[in-house]
Design a protein around this motif. Structure first.
Motif, short mmCIF file in Angstrom:
data_model
loop_
_atom_site.label_atom_id
_atom_site.label_comp_id
_atom_site.label_asym_id
_atom_site.label_seq_id
_atom_site.Cartn_x
_atom_site.Cartn_y
_atom_site.Cartn_z
N THR A 55 -26.74 -41.78 -25.78
CA THR A 55 -25.88 -42.72 -26.50
C THR A 55 -26.51 -44.09 -26.67
O THR A 55 -26.04 -44.90 -27.47
CB THR A 55 -24.54 -42.88 -25.76
OG1 THR A 55 -24.79 -43.31 -24.41
CG2 THR A 55 -23.80 -41.55 -25.71
N ARG A 56 -27.57 -44.39 -25.94
CA ARG A 56 -28.23 -45.69 -26.04
C ARG A 56 -29.35 -45.70 -27.06
O ARG A 56 -29.95 -46.71 -27.33
CB ARG A 56 -28.79 -46.10 -24.67
CG ARG A 56 -27.72 -46.29 -23.60
CD ARG A 56 -28.36 -46.55 -22.25
NE ARG A 56 -27.36 -46.67 -21.19
CZ ARG A 56 -27.67 -46.74 -19.90
NH1 ARG A 56 -28.95 -46.68 -19.51
NH2 ARG A 56 -26.71 -46.84 -18.99
N SER A 57 -29.67 -44.55 -27.60
CA SER A 57 -30.77 -44.48 -28.56
C SER A 57 -30.56 -43.28 -29.47
O SER A 57 -30.02 -42.26 -29.07
CB SER A 57 -32.12 -44.34 -27.84
OG SER A 57 -33.16 -44.08 -28.76
N SER A 58 -30.98 -43.40 -30.73
CA SER A 58 -30.93 -42.27 -31.65
C SER A 58 -32.33 -41.80 -32.01
O SER A 58 -32.52 -41.11 -33.01
CB SER A 58 -30.19 -42.69 -32.93
OG SER A 58 -30.86 -43.77 -33.56
N LYS A 59 -33.32 -42.15 -31.18
CA LYS A 59 -34.71 -41.85 -31.50
C LYS A 59 -35.20 -40.55 -30.89
O LYS A 59 -36.33 -40.13 -31.14
CB LYS A 59 -35.61 -43.01 -31.06
CG LYS A 59 -35.30 -44.31 -31.79
CD LYS A 59 -35.36 -44.15 -33.30
CE LYS A 59 -35.04 -45.43 -34.04
NZ LYS A 59 -35.00 -45.24 -35.51
N PHE A 60 -34.40 -39.89 -30.08
CA PHE A 60 -34.78 -38.60 -29.54
C PHE A 60 -33.53 -37.87 -29.07
O PHE A 60 -32.45 -38.44 -28.97
CB PHE A 60 -35.77 -38.75 -28.37
CG PHE A 60 -35.21 -39.49 -27.19
CD1 PHE A 60 -34.60 -38.81 -26.14
CD2 PHE A 60 -35.28 -40.88 -27.12
CE1 PHE A 60 -34.07 -39.49 -25.06
CE2 PHE A 60 -34.77 -41.57 -26.03
CZ PHE A 60 -34.16 -40.88 -25.00
N CYS A 61 -33.67 -36.57 -28.81
CA CYS A 61 -32.57 -35.80 -28.24
C CYS A 61 -33.15 -34.67 -27.41
O CYS A 61 -34.30 -34.27 -27.58
CB CYS A 61 -31.64 -35.26 -29.32
SG CYS A 61 -32.36 -34.00 -30.39
N PHE A 62 -32.34 -34.17 -26.47
CA PHE A 62 -32.71 -33.02 -25.66
C PHE A 62 -32.01 -31.79 -26.21
O PHE A 62 -30.84 -31.85 -26.59
CB PHE A 62 -32.29 -33.22 -24.20
CG PHE A 62 -32.77 -34.50 -23.59
CD1 PHE A 62 -34.09 -34.67 -23.21
CD2 PHE A 62 -31.89 -35.56 -23.39
CE1 PHE A 62 -34.52 -35.86 -22.66
CE2 PHE A 62 -32.31 -36.75 -22.82
CZ PHE A 62 -33.64 -36.90 -22.46
N HIS A 72 -36.02 -28.91 -24.16
CA HIS A 72 -37.07 -29.47 -24.99
C HIS A 72 -36.64 -30.85 -25.49
O HIS A 72 -35.44 -31.14 -25.60
CB HIS A 72 -37.37 -28.56 -26.19
CG HIS A 72 -37.85 -27.20 -25.81
ND1 HIS A 72 -39.18 -26.88 -25.67
CD2 HIS A 72 -37.17 -26.06 -25.53
CE1 HIS A 72 -39.31 -25.61 -25.32
NE2 HIS A 72 -38.09 -25.09 -25.23
N LEU A 73 -37.62 -31.66 -25.78
CA LEU A 73 -37.38 -33.01 -26.30
C LEU A 73 -37.77 -33.05 -27.77
O LEU A 73 -38.89 -32.72 -28.12
CB LEU A 73 -38.20 -34.03 -25.50
CG LEU A 73 -37.98 -35.51 -25.85
CD1 LEU A 73 -36.57 -35.94 -25.49
CD2 LEU A 73 -39.00 -36.37 -25.11
N LEU A 74 -36.83 -33.44 -28.64
CA LEU A 74 -37.10 -33.56 -30.06
C LEU A 74 -37.09 -35.03 -30.47
O LEU A 74 -36.22 -35.80 -30.04
CB LEU A 74 -36.06 -32.81 -30.89
CG LEU A 74 -36.05 -31.28 -30.77
CD1 LEU A 74 -35.01 -30.69 -31.72
CD2 LEU A 74 -37.42 -30.69 -31.06
N ASN A 75 -38.03 -35.40 -31.32
CA ASN A 75 -38.16 -36.77 -31.80
C ASN A 75 -37.23 -36.99 -32.99
O ASN A 75 -37.22 -36.20 -33.93
CB ASN A 75 -39.62 -37.03 -32.20
CG ASN A 75 -39.92 -38.50 -32.36
OD1 ASN A 75 -39.14 -39.24 -32.93
ND2 ASN A 75 -41.07 -38.91 -31.85
N LEU A 76 -36.45 -38.08 -32.95
CA LEU A 76 -35.57 -38.43 -34.06
C LEU A 76 -35.94 -39.79 -34.66
O LEU A 76 -35.08 -40.57 -35.06
CB LEU A 76 -34.11 -38.47 -33.58
CG LEU A 76 -33.51 -37.15 -33.11
CD1 LEU A 76 -32.06 -37.35 -32.69
CD2 LEU A 76 -33.60 -36.08 -34.18
N ASP A 77 -37.24 -40.06 -34.76
CA ASP A 77 -37.69 -41.32 -35.34
C ASP A 77 -37.24 -41.50 -36.79
O ASP A 77 -37.16 -42.62 -37.29
CB ASP A 77 -39.22 -41.42 -35.28
CG ASP A 77 -39.71 -41.81 -33.89
OD1 ASP A 77 -38.91 -42.38 -33.13
OD2 ASP A 77 -40.88 -41.54 -33.58
#
Length: 374
Positions: A55-62, A72-77
């Motif tokens: 909730t503190r960032s929209s730049k990645f998600c699990f 897995h970690l996905l990049n949401l840049d």
């Protein structure tokens, strides 16, 4: 044998592969890559994946792979700042985002697996903080379709005046890529949808439902065919610690936490009566200690805001008519690295590697990111 298979048959076979296996298959050769790109059929035969968005960032998600039980970690840049996740268009593999910062609502969709992001057209009636509902059609190979309903919210203030509640409802059709105002609604419902309703919705038997977040909990429903509104009570609505709407076998279902650690699942039966269909044991309930719940057809998850642990309720693989609760380790370790106490928003979707018709300039899919092992 594989080289002699017709392309449509090969594409159908590849559509049954989970995303991490499909990514590997698409790297085999150009023909398999092209067939994999065309697997836009119904993904309901896939097990849904849990998405944890900090909730503190929209730049990645699990993302949790339930087949291999790995994170897995996905990049949401590619997701712009000043946007926050609302819900998912689960069968299409899309996350629905909303604009923030007090400006009129602007919705966007994102496929976290392909890296696509697309702004939807502006609403016909500018408004902030409305309730948003999702109705999904079956994805087709030609054109996947879904509808978004927006109800209530605060309208823009007229010059010299104060903002007011917007007593209208409008719908977005993904096939036409347009919003249409479809009618008015009682002001009382507009107020409650604006102030007390979270973003998750459930569609069941022609009715779009939202749960109010104020105790006692209640349910507000919009009948699509008749354009009528109705209200339902929630079982034990004045005593529940948390409550969430899901669908179970296509029926409207409430998952609620009661004092003492119990978690109960109710199904809406004949005559509008609630029937208890399952109950989590006190031992498991105390382990979940959760006020967060999210569901999709076939799967429900109770999770902690910190993402350190969760309980999943899904169909037993060996007994199709039996549902069981299982505990899975939270998203605090990805690729061997420990991630400390990230507050998360949990969502479910069916992963989809298909290029969306929204995106005129699709990004390159990061297949290595999906196929990497923990």
């Amino acid at each position: 044998m594989w080289s002699n298979l017709p392309s449509d048959l090969l594409a159908n076979i590849l559509s049954y592969l989970p995303p991490h296996s499909l990514a590997r298959a698409m790297a085999a050769c150009r023909r398999w890559h092209d067939c994999g790109r065309s697997t836009a059929g119904d993904k309901s035969h896939h097990t849904p994946w849990f998405i944890a968005l900090p909730t503190r960032s929209s730049k990645f998600c699990f993302v949790h792979n339930p087949i291999e039980s790995t994170w897995h970690l996905l990049n949401l840049d590619h997701v712009p700042s000043l946007t926050r996740p609302m819900s998912t268009i689960g069968r299409h593999g899309l996350i629905l985002f909303k604009s923030t910062g007090g400006v009129p609502l602007r919705l966007s969709v994102c496929n976290p697996f392909t890296g696509q992001f697309h702004h939807l057209p502006p609403l016909r009636k500018p408004r902030t903080n409305p309730a948003v509902g999702v109705i999904e059609g079956s994805p087709s190979r030609a054109r996947p379709g879904f509808q978004l309903y927006v109800a209530g919210g605060m309208s823009e203030a007229a010059s010299g005046g104060a903002a007011s509640y917007e007593p209208t409802l409008e719908v977005f059709d993904s096939k036409s890529n347009k919003w249409t105002v479809i009618g008015s609604m009682p002001v009382e419902f507009a107020v409650r949808l604006t102030v007390w309703t979270p973003n998750e919705s459930v569609y069941s038997n022609g009715v779009l439902y939202w749960m109010t977040s104020a105790r006692a909990y209640s349910i507000m429903g919009f009948e699509i065919g008749s354009n009528k509104w109705k209200e339902l009570s929630v079982p034990m609505g004045d005593t529940l610690e948390f409550a969430a709407l899901v669908t179970w076998g296509g029926k409207l279902t409430v998952v609620g936490g009661v004092r003492g650690g119990n978690v109960v699942v109710w199904e809406l039966g004949e005559g509008g009566k609630w029937v208890t269909v399952d109950r989590m044991s006190t031992e498991l309930g105390n382990r979940s200690v959760s006020t967060k719940c999210v569901g999709i057809e076939g799967c429900v998850c109770l999770y902690k805001e910190s993402g350190s642990g969760m309980m999943v309720w899904r169909r037993d693989e060996d007994h199709k008519n039996k549902w069981v609760w299982n505990s899975i380790e939270g998203c605090n370790r990805v690729n061997g690295k420990r991630v400390e106490n990230y507050p998360i928003r949990g969502l479910f979707l069916h992963p989809n590697l298909t290029i969306s018709t929204f995106d005129q300039e699709p990004r390159l899919i990061n297949y290595k990111q999906l196929s990497a092992s923990e």
